[in-house]
Design a protein around this motif. Structure first.
Motif, PDB file in Angstrom:
ATOM      1  N   VAL A  57      14.901 -59.235   9.362  1.00  0.00           N
ATOM      2  CA  VAL A  57      15.446 -58.119   8.583  1.00  0.00           C
ATOM      3  C   VAL A  57      14.880 -56.797   9.085  1.00  0.00           C
ATOM      4  N   LEU A  58      15.613 -55.748   8.846  1.00  0.00           N
ATOM      5  CA  LEU A  58      15.124 -54.407   9.144  1.00  0.00           C
ATOM      6  C   LEU A  58      13.944 -54.094   8.228  1.00  0.00           C
ATOM      7  N   MET A  59      12.991 -53.342   8.741  1.00  0.00           N
ATOM      8  CA  MET A  59      11.839 -52.983   7.913  1.00  0.00           C
ATOM      9  C   MET A  59      12.273 -52.267   6.642  1.00  0.00           C
ATOM     10  N   ALA A  67      12.009 -54.207  18.233  1.00  0.00           N
ATOM     11  CA  ALA A  67      12.992 -53.124  18.159  1.00  0.00           C
ATOM     12  C   ALA A  67      14.373 -53.725  17.915  1.00  0.00           C
ATOM     13  N   ASP A  68      15.157 -53.040  17.101  1.00  0.00           N
ATOM     14  CA  ASP A  68      16.532 -53.464  16.837  1.00  0.00           C
ATOM     15  C   ASP A  68      17.359 -53.279  18.107  1.00  0.00           C
ATOM     16  N   ARG A  69      18.199 -54.237  18.436  1.00  0.00           N
ATOM     17  CA  ARG A  69      19.005 -54.175  19.661  1.00  0.00           C
ATOM     18  C   ARG A  69      20.037 -53.057  19.629  1.00  0.00           C
ATOM     19  N   ARG A 125      15.645 -46.877  17.204  1.00  0.00           N
ATOM     20  CA  ARG A 125      14.697 -46.275  16.258  1.00  0.00           C
ATOM     21  C   ARG A 125      14.303 -47.239  15.159  1.00  0.00           C
ATOM     22  N   ALA A 126      15.074 -48.302  14.971  1.00  0.00           N
ATOM     23  CA  ALA A 126      14.846 -49.244  13.874  1.00  0.00           C
ATOM     24  C   ALA A 126      14.057 -50.463  14.370  1.00  0.00           C
ATOM     25  N   TRP A 127      13.322 -51.046  13.452  1.00  0.00           N
ATOM     26  CA  TRP A 127      12.525 -52.231  13.768  1.00  0.00           C
ATOM     27  C   TRP A 127      12.928 -53.381  12.866  1.00  0.00           C
ATOM     28  N   ARG A 128      12.968 -54.569  13.442  1.00  0.00           N
ATOM     29  CA  ARG A 128      13.210 -55.793  12.688  1.00  0.00           C
ATOM     30  C   ARG A 128      11.922 -56.599  12.649  1.00  0.00           C
ATOM     31  N   VAL A 129      11.792 -57.412  11.611  1.00  0.00           N
ATOM     32  CA  VAL A 129      10.573 -58.181  11.400  1.00  0.00           C
ATOM     33  C   VAL A 129      10.923 -59.668  11.409  1.00  0.00           C
ATOM     34  N   TRP A 130      10.118 -60.434  12.144  1.00  0.00           N
ATOM     35  CA  TRP A 130      10.374 -61.867  12.343  1.00  0.00           C
ATOM     36  C   TRP A 130       9.125 -62.676  12.011  1.00  0.00           C
TER      37      TRP A 130
END
Length: 153
Positions: free
Chosen positions: A53-55, A86-88, A92-97
């Protein structure tokens, strides 16, 4: 004066809610089998439902502002429970796994949550717990988070 007003004053709901939250948080944090904080467990639960999900989405789900979710993600990543990528589509957006260690911690958090929920509901009927859950949920509607007032949360 309505009966509800008198009952609300008598029960000291604000005080009781505040003390209950603090005691539960302290008790959960003190459990030796818990390798994650309650806030970290919340993040793991979100990722258990939807990994990557996006942060910002995780922050919204946890009722946290940008600074709050950023700090939580930093601490949880430092514990190697999650990783940030980093979001593909939006650099500027980050995803968390979840990491493998995070998946194991999530399984433990689920077990702990089930035990805590059993203790919290002990001695109460399902109907009573439904009312408590409805009341607690209504607080979010009655007092919505105002990002303009608490952006650092």
């Amino acid at each position: 004066m309505r009966n509800n007003d008198a009952a609300a004053r008598h029960h000291r709901l604000i005080y009781l809610l505040s003390v209950a939250q603090r005691r539960l948080q302290r008790w959960m944090a003190a459990q030796p089998e818990n390798e994650v904080t309650p806030a970290q467990a919340g993040l793991l639960f979100i990722l258990g439902r939807q990994d990557g999900v996006l942060m910002g989405e995780a922050g919204a789900a946890l009722d946290m502002g940008p600074a709050g979710i950023s700090g939580l993600v930093d601490r949880t990543a430092a514990a190697r429970l999650i990783e940030r990528r980093a979001d593909r589509e939006d650099g500027r957006a980050w995803r968390v796994w979840l990491t493998p260690k995070g998946r194991a911690a999530l399984a433990q958090a689920k077990t702990s949550a089930a035990e805590i929920n059993a203790a919290l509901t002990e001695g109460f009927s399902s109907a009573e717990i439904d009312i408590v859950a409805r009341w607690l949920t209504s607080i979010q509607d009655k007092f919505p988070r105002d990002p303009a007032r608490d952006p650092e949360e």
